[in-house]
Design a protein around this motif. Sequence first.
Motif, PDB file in Angstrom:
ATOM      1  N   ASP A   1      23.592  24.915  43.793  1.00 16.49           N
ATOM      2  CA  ASP A   1      24.104  26.232  43.408  1.00 16.49           C
ATOM      3  C   ASP A   1      23.646  27.215  44.486  1.00 16.49           C
ATOM      4  O   ASP A   1      22.502  27.669  44.479  1.00 16.49           O
TER       5      ASP A   1
ATOM      6  N   VAL B   1      24.597  30.231  45.043  1.00 11.93           N
ATOM      7  CA  VAL B   1      24.467  31.618  44.598  1.00 11.93           C
ATOM      8  C   VAL B   1      23.057  31.874  44.063  1.00 11.93           C
ATOM      9  O   VAL B   1      22.396  32.832  44.446  1.00 11.93           O
ATOM     10  N   ASP B   2      22.588  30.985  43.180  1.00 11.28           N
ATOM     11  CA  ASP B   2      21.263  31.150  42.589  1.00 11.28           C
ATOM     12  C   ASP B   2      20.169  30.424  43.370  1.00 11.28           C
ATOM     13  O   ASP B   2      18.998  30.496  43.003  1.00 11.28           O
ATOM     14  N   LEU B   3      20.558  29.709  44.447  1.00 13.92           N
ATOM     15  CA  LEU B   3      19.636  28.930  45.262  1.00 13.92           C
ATOM     16  C   LEU B   3      18.811  27.978  44.395  1.00 13.92           C
ATOM     17  O   LEU B   3      17.581  28.019  44.349  1.00 13.92           O
ATOM     18  N   GLU B   4      19.545  27.106  43.711  1.00 12.17           N
ATOM     19  CA  GLU B   4      18.957  26.105  42.830  1.00 12.17           C
ATOM     20  C   GLU B   4      19.722  24.798  42.956  1.00 12.17           C
ATOM     21  O   GLU B   4      20.872  24.781  43.393  1.00 12.17           O
TER      22      GLU B   4
ATOM     23  N   ASN C   1      20.962  22.059  40.272  1.00  4.07           N
ATOM     24  CA  ASN C   1      21.116  21.820  38.841  1.00  4.07           C
ATOM     25  C   ASN C   1      21.210  20.325  38.573  1.00  4.07           C
ATOM     26  O   ASN C   1      21.848  19.591  39.338  1.00  4.07           O
TER      27      ASN C   1
ATOM     28  N   ALA D   1      17.235  23.126  36.197  1.00  5.01           N
ATOM     29  CA  ALA D   1      17.351  23.442  37.622  1.00  5.01           C
ATOM     30  C   ALA D   1      15.974  23.458  38.262  1.00  5.01           C
ATOM     31  O   ALA D   1      14.959  23.628  37.595  1.00  5.01           O
TER      32      ALA D   1
ATOM     33  N   THR E   1      14.333  25.423  41.776  1.00 10.49           N
ATOM     34  CA  THR E   1      14.672  26.413  42.794  1.00 10.49           C
ATOM     35  C   THR E   1      14.539  25.828  44.194  1.00 10.49           C
ATOM     36  O   THR E   1      13.752  24.908  44.428  1.00 10.49           O
TER      37      THR E   1
ATOM     38  N   VAL F   1      14.149  26.139  34.262  1.00  7.19           N
ATOM     39  CA  VAL F   1      14.254  26.365  35.699  1.00  7.19           C
ATOM     40  C   VAL F   1      12.860  26.123  36.262  1.00  7.19           C
ATOM     41  O   VAL F   1      11.917  26.837  35.923  1.00  7.19           O
TER      42      VAL F   1
ATOM     43  N   ARG G   1      10.235  26.422  38.857  1.00  7.58           N
ATOM     44  CA  ARG G   1       9.893  27.298  39.979  1.00  7.58           C
ATOM     45  C   ARG G   1       8.657  26.756  40.691  1.00  7.58           C
ATOM     46  O   ARG G   1       7.927  25.938  40.144  1.00  7.58           O
TER      47      ARG G   1
END
Length: 95
Positions: free
Chosen positions: A13, A15-18, A20, A33, A35, A81, A83
Amino acid sequence: MHITFSDDPPIFDGVDLEINFTALVDGQPVVCAITVEALEDHFGAASAREEHVLPAYEQGRARIRAVCAEALDENGGQPVVLRSGLFRVAGMEPK
């Protein structure tokens, strides 16, 4: 709670820099997800580019899934998510 992981390929992804990926909690899909920052900090991704983060995810898949399963167990099976800081929490560092 029974947690496994889908064999579906992970999805970048941008856009979100992930990245999934899908966990299965008691057989139900839960999109989780990690990051790009976590992949750079802990799994050797050279940049946020897809061609760098996908191989880093694959290399760290076992540890990523283990940390994700622990987080899912702690939050009752809600989407997670992952991190960078989560990988530094006691008990989640590699052995």
